[in-house]
Design a protein around this motif. Structure first.
Motif, short mmCIF file in Angstrom:
data_model
loop_
_atom_site.label_atom_id
_atom_site.label_comp_id
_atom_site.label_asym_id
_atom_site.label_seq_id
_atom_site.Cartn_x
_atom_site.Cartn_y
_atom_site.Cartn_z
N TYR A 81 33.15 156.38 60.05
CA TYR A 81 32.17 157.42 59.72
C TYR A 81 32.84 158.69 59.18
O TYR A 81 33.94 159.04 59.59
CB TYR A 81 31.39 157.84 60.98
CG TYR A 81 30.57 156.74 61.60
CD1 TYR A 81 29.84 155.85 60.82
CD2 TYR A 81 30.51 156.60 62.98
CE1 TYR A 81 29.08 154.85 61.40
CE2 TYR A 81 29.74 155.59 63.57
CZ TYR A 81 29.03 154.72 62.78
OH TYR A 81 28.29 153.74 63.36
N VAL A 82 32.16 159.37 58.28
CA VAL A 82 32.52 160.75 57.93
C VAL A 82 31.25 161.59 58.08
O VAL A 82 30.14 161.08 58.04
CB VAL A 82 33.08 160.91 56.49
CG1 VAL A 82 34.43 160.23 56.35
CG2 VAL A 82 32.09 160.40 55.45
N TYR B 176 37.22 149.52 55.10
CA TYR B 176 36.28 150.43 55.77
C TYR B 176 37.02 151.35 56.74
O TYR B 176 37.77 150.89 57.60
CB TYR B 176 35.23 149.60 56.52
CG TYR B 176 34.28 150.42 57.36
CD1 TYR B 176 33.50 151.42 56.79
CD2 TYR B 176 34.16 150.19 58.74
CE1 TYR B 176 32.63 152.17 57.56
CE2 TYR B 176 33.30 150.93 59.52
CZ TYR B 176 32.53 151.92 58.92
OH TYR B 176 31.68 152.67 59.69
N ARG C 92 39.10 153.47 50.06
CA ARG C 92 38.66 153.77 51.43
C ARG C 92 37.14 154.02 51.41
O ARG C 92 36.67 154.95 50.79
CB ARG C 92 39.37 155.02 51.95
CG ARG C 92 40.89 154.88 52.07
CD ARG C 92 41.53 156.26 52.13
NE ARG C 92 41.21 157.04 50.94
CZ ARG C 92 41.39 158.35 50.83
NH1 ARG C 92 41.88 159.03 51.84
NH2 ARG C 92 41.08 158.98 49.71
N SER D 291 27.97 149.68 60.13
CA SER D 291 29.36 149.88 60.53
C SER D 291 29.96 148.58 61.08
O SER D 291 31.10 148.23 60.78
CB SER D 291 29.43 151.00 61.58
OG SER D 291 30.77 151.27 61.90
N ALA E 200 33.66 154.88 53.48
CA ALA E 200 33.17 155.51 54.71
C ALA E 200 31.65 155.54 54.71
O ALA E 200 31.01 155.53 53.67
CB ALA E 200 33.73 156.92 54.82
N ALA F 265 37.74 160.02 51.96
CA ALA F 265 37.32 158.67 51.55
C ALA F 265 37.23 158.60 50.03
O ALA F 265 37.14 159.62 49.35
CB ALA F 265 35.96 158.35 52.16
N SER G 288 31.54 161.61 63.99
CA SER G 288 32.54 160.60 63.64
C SER G 288 32.79 159.60 64.78
O SER G 288 33.51 158.63 64.61
CB SER G 288 33.85 161.29 63.23
OG SER G 288 34.23 162.21 64.23
#
Lengths: 342, 342
Positions: free
Chosen positions: B214-215, B211, B179, B200, B181, B225, B187
């Protein structure tokens, strides 16, 4: 002393009125000339107010706000559709000079967006900044900004942030000629991106700022500077990552303490030691943050603040009123801009 | 198994040969097909080597390097004037295929600059990245990059970082569809600067990367992630600030434990608990970092690494050789670029 009025967003933050009422009560007891305007749903507020002594009741005005800005509201949505929210009302009251300052623990993005729209920036300031006091070794503190009010900062904005941070350190923490540093990836002159390098030149050229150069991430807590300036992107990520790291440490502590009976006993004995350190490690949760560079005073309490932390935010607002922080920022930025034209 | 050769910069890091020799010895004992090329001043190395058993001596080659890159050397100075340094030699050996990988604990900026110059980036990769494994809750780990190899990252570079991080998580940590991020200030989709938003979109469009969006800073340690990507400016500041925060916590612990006799006793009893947590909190010091995206394998041990930490860096280099990380990155970036042209 003349009356000092602070507008409180009663519905801001995860814990709402439950923690805000007791904080307000303590503040009133501690500061005789203080008055509050509570902004929130009338029924919630009057229920509490009716239970208070008459001399307390006389120092609190209620302002009914049917809307609430939630933590999920997009800033632009809140700005457009929540004109009758408690968050918007506290800002309107500051704008109309009916309150000297306001405190909210609500949605940070919405608060920044609304405050910028309602109060506007001071002359000479392009963007507001979110600033907090970060604890350092030897019981010190450092003003750290920007925490995310503005993620695209050019050198002019970063320079203005340095000026504003310097004013806060002077006026609120009473530090003469506060040492101002720029956060960078190295301490040598050649390091950093273009904005940082250009800001460094602007600060070096200014006689009004005690600029000490670059500091690195590991210097933040080391008391090398009184004010540390960075852009809202790096600042926000750093601040939030500290919260994540502290929570991680807590988890590790809990896990380690469950290892066997002996570790359980040790953990219990050591808990007060841990707790004290833990509280100092969560600066924004305890200290809140201020939105500076606006024509009014806006203090942001942490969304998850305790009553004690909310009281701290109220006190911060009182201090900024008493030291006339917006006027001082205006004066300093004028002096700095004058200097450039000489 | 065929011979595996690693070049070691004996003079890199604050502790130098003193911690590197024992780490090398352990690595040789653990990995039968391992050979080393020690790079440093001949007298220092041969003094130690002469004291070793013949079967160890047979597995170590010495390469005399009269120069040392110091921690204060500017990267460009090191590149231009320290062509006979131990740091430069290990990179030259990788470039000439005389070593399969190299490990140095020296000046990070100089190492990045020299490695980029000597080894060049892989096809499809614009810039190398410095990556490390950060511990998370529940004994997890997350690959975090860039730690400061490149402070001006456009969306294409950030995208390539995501690809490289993903390959490391797959190959070294054996995570299927890791995963990935992007680190951001919120977020929600609307948050972030232009580079982050554009990256992104690139990642969302790619079938080859898992993908997840966002984190925020506080999510880094929360196991949301497997790979977290950010630019070298924010990444470097975040990583170094964790080191600062952990050192600050240690100071607070020491201070609290000196408060009175009881706190001294408690602190002593709780010390092992603290130490375990402390060690997990200093990820880069323990794990070192890797410079990825180059045509060769370069592992960076922390300048202040212990012998154990340096051994960890050697093991990381061995793993990257065995998993042919540069080839895998090359393959993945080709697949991703093909996909775009379909």
């Amino acid at each position: 002393m003349s009356r000092l009025t602070i507008a409180l967003d009663i519905m801001g933050g995860d814990n709402g009125p439950h923690i805000i009422f007791p904080a307000a009560l303590t503040a009133l007891q501690q500061t005789p000339h203080l008055h509050f305007i509570f902004c929130g749903p009338l029924n919630v507020m009057s229920l509490w107010l009716n239970q208070q002594l008459p001399n307390i009741q006389a120092r609190i005005t209620l302002s009914d706000c049917p809307q609430i800005v939630t933590m999920d509201d997009a800033p632009t949505h809140a700005l457009r559709y929540k004109k009758n929210s408690s968050m918007r009302r506290v800002l309107d009251l500051v704008d109309k000079n009916e309150a000297d300052a306001c405190v909210s623990g609500g949605n940070t993005g919405a608060l920044i967006c609304m405050a910028y729209y309602v109060l506007k920036t001071l002359p000479g300031i392009d963007r507001p900044a979110l600033i907090t006091l970060v604890p350092t070794i030897n019981n010190g503190k450092v003003y750290f900004l920007d925490l995310g009010a503005n993620i695209n900062c050019d050198s002019e904005v970063l320079f203005q942030y340095a000026v504003m941070g310097s004013v806060l350190a002077e006026q609120i923490s009473h530090i003469k000629q506060p040492r101002v540093a720029l956060l960078n990836v190295g301490s040598e002159d050649i390091k950093g991106n273009d904005q940082v390098k250009q800001t460094s030149r602007l600060l070096t050229d200014s006689q009004n700022i005690n600029y000490i150069g670059y500091v690195e991430g590991n210097d933040i807590f080391s008391q090398k500077a009184d004010v540390i300036v960075t852009d809202g992107f790096a600042g926000n990520i750093a601040l939030k990552s500290w919260e994540g790291l502290v929570n991680f440490a807590i988890q590790e502590f809990k896990k380690a303490s469950q290892h066997n009976l002996w570790s359980k006993i040790v953990a219990n004995i050591a808990m007060p030691l841990f707790r004290g350190i833990y509280l100092r490690m969560k600066p924004d949760q305890y200290n809140g943050a201020s939105l500076i560079g606006l024509r009014g005073i806006v203090v942001k309490s942490h969304g998850n603040a305790s009553s004690e932390a909310f009281l701290y935010a109220i006190r911060e607002a009182i201090q900024q009123v008493e030291m006339q922080v917006p006027d001082k920022i205006k004066g300093k930025i004028e002096a700095v801009l004058m200097e450039r034209h000489e």
